[in-house]
Design an enzyme around this catalytic site. Structure first.
Site, PDB file in Angstrom:
ATOM      1  N   LYS A 167       7.534  -3.931  -2.508  1.00 42.99           N
ATOM      2  CA  LYS A 167       6.120  -3.557  -2.687  1.00 42.99           C
ATOM      3  C   LYS A 167       5.814  -3.393  -4.184  1.00 42.99           C
ATOM      4  O   LYS A 167       4.775  -3.852  -4.662  1.00 42.99           O
ATOM      5  CB  LYS A 167       5.816  -2.257  -1.927  1.00 42.99           C
ATOM      6  N   GLN A 210       6.465   6.303   2.514  1.00 41.25           N
ATOM      7  CA  GLN A 210       7.342   5.389   3.250  1.00 41.25           C
ATOM      8  C   GLN A 210       7.963   6.097   4.456  1.00 41.25           C
ATOM      9  O   GLN A 210       8.483   7.210   4.322  1.00 41.25           O
ATOM     10  CB  GLN A 210       8.423   4.831   2.308  1.00 41.25           C
ATOM     11  N   ASP A 267      -2.156   2.499   3.953  1.00 39.90           N
ATOM     12  CA  ASP A 267      -1.331   2.117   5.113  1.00 39.90           C
ATOM     13  C   ASP A 267      -2.158   2.132   6.403  1.00 39.90           C
ATOM     14  O   ASP A 267      -1.728   1.598   7.427  1.00 39.90           O
ATOM     15  CB  ASP A 267      -0.174   3.118   5.289  1.00 39.90           C
TER      16      ASP A 267
HETATM   17  N1  GUN Z   1       8.098   1.892   7.370  1.00 41.37           N
HETATM   18  C1  GUN Z   1       8.160   0.699   7.989  1.00 41.37           C
HETATM   19  N2  GUN Z   1       7.007   0.008   7.793  1.00 41.37           N
HETATM   20  C2  GUN Z   1       6.215   0.787   7.042  1.00 41.37           C
HETATM   21  C3  GUN Z   1       4.901   0.625   6.499  1.00 41.37           C
HETATM   22  O1  GUN Z   1       4.213  -0.385   6.695  1.00 41.37           O
HETATM   23  N3  GUN Z   1       4.435   1.658   5.754  1.00 41.37           N
HETATM   24  C4  GUN Z   1       5.155   2.785   5.540  1.00 41.37           C
HETATM   25  N4  GUN Z   1       4.595   3.751   4.819  1.00 41.37           N
HETATM   26  N5  GUN Z   1       6.363   2.959   6.022  1.00 41.37           N
HETATM   27  C5  GUN Z   1       6.889   1.975   6.761  1.00 41.37           C
END
Ligand code: GUN
Length: 292
Positions: free
Chosen positions: A52, A96, A119
């Protein structure tokens, strides 16, 4: 079989985002700024966060990573979130997941300002999405909808099976496919660990979204000819022949299923890169919203 090339489409989307950032800067506005909170040192989470942040650099975004030990208290984590909520230099941020067991995930997600919740996990955004209103849509389902749109896959009146009911992927995906719209209007079934006769369901589906987390679970004798299969699985499977010691496997037995269906996403290079592109899109949208 037509491969749904998430790598290529995500590059196209990232190039469009990059152009938007360049235009902001030309107009003397600062570029979008995405922050991420990472608790602990889970290997997969580290990889995702690394990807990311690299993608932020690629499109000209500013990014910040805040890392905490896995024993951080819920109160201290929420304090940090409150800081980010108030920081006018940060347009959007993510926490996350998964979080350590002693932290209440829902409480944490509720503390995020919905206007910065890129998100799309806050109930305000999730509720708006379910009502078909403008909102931040969770990046993985958003990316899948973009792939469906780019390849002009017909969804109206089709039977769509989503396998897996997570809040991040399965449940929002089932909602999006049932909403009114050019790439919605499907008849949706949401299957999960308690579902019976899964093969009966998969054999009847025109579109299957696999978000189960069991490597190579879906075999060719479980799918309908000329169907569309979206593979969200990304499980690390031990593989001594690889330098890193593992291979990434999807939920679909690609080798056999690819011979029978019309559209299929590869793993890697399908849904994964789309998820990152849509997180960037949400962050750009958050920046533009703050300017409007
Ligand atoms: N863990 C697995 N996929 C995601 C996501 O798209 N966002 C976040 N914040 N955590 C994750």
């Amino acid at each position: 079989m037509i491969l749904l090339d998430g790598k290529k489409i995500s590059e196209e989307i990232k190039n469009e985002i990059k152009t938007s950032v360049e235009n902001l800067v030309i107009n003397k506005k600062r570029p979008p700024h995405l922050a991420a909170i990472l608790v602990g040192d889970d290997g997969a989470s580290l990889t995702y966060i690394g990807n990311k942040i690299r993608s932020c650099d690629q499109v000209g975004f500013k990014s910040s990573l805040f890392r905490y030990d896995s024993n951080i208290s819920e109160i201290d984590l929420i304090k940090k979130i409150n800081d980010l909520n108030l920081d006018i230099e940060i347009d959007g941020f993510i926490v996350q997941l998964p979080l350590p067991k002693h932290i209440n995930e829902q409480k944490v997600l509720l503390s995020i300002n919905p206007d910065k919740d890129v998100d799309g996990f806050h109930p305000t955004n999730f509720g708006k999405m379910a009502l078909g209103l403008k909102s931040f849509v969770p990046a993985t389902p958003y990316g899948i909808m973009k792939l469906i749109e780019k390849y002009d896959i017909q969804t109206e009146g089709k039977s769509c099976l989503v396998v897996g009911r997570s809040n991040i992927v399965g449940r929002p995906m089932s909602i999006l496919m049932s909403l009114r719209g050019r790439y919605g209007n499907s008849t949706v079934t949401l299957a999960h660990s308690k579902s019976k006769n899964l093969t009966e369901l998969t054999l009847n589906a025109d579109i299957i979204v696999m978000a189960l987390g069991i490597p190579e679970f879906l075999k060719s004798d479980m799918v309908k000819k000329d169907s569309t299969i979206i593979d969200v699985g990304i499980t690390r499977v031990e593989d001594k022949s690889q330098k890193r010691g593992y291979a990434i496997k999807g939920d679909v037995d690609f080798e056999s299923v690819s011979k029978k269906v019309k559209f299929l996403t590869p793993v890697p290079g399908g849904v994964g890169p789309m998820t990152i592109a849509m997180l960037l899109q949400n962050t750009l949208d958050a920046r533009l919203l703050s300017l409007s």
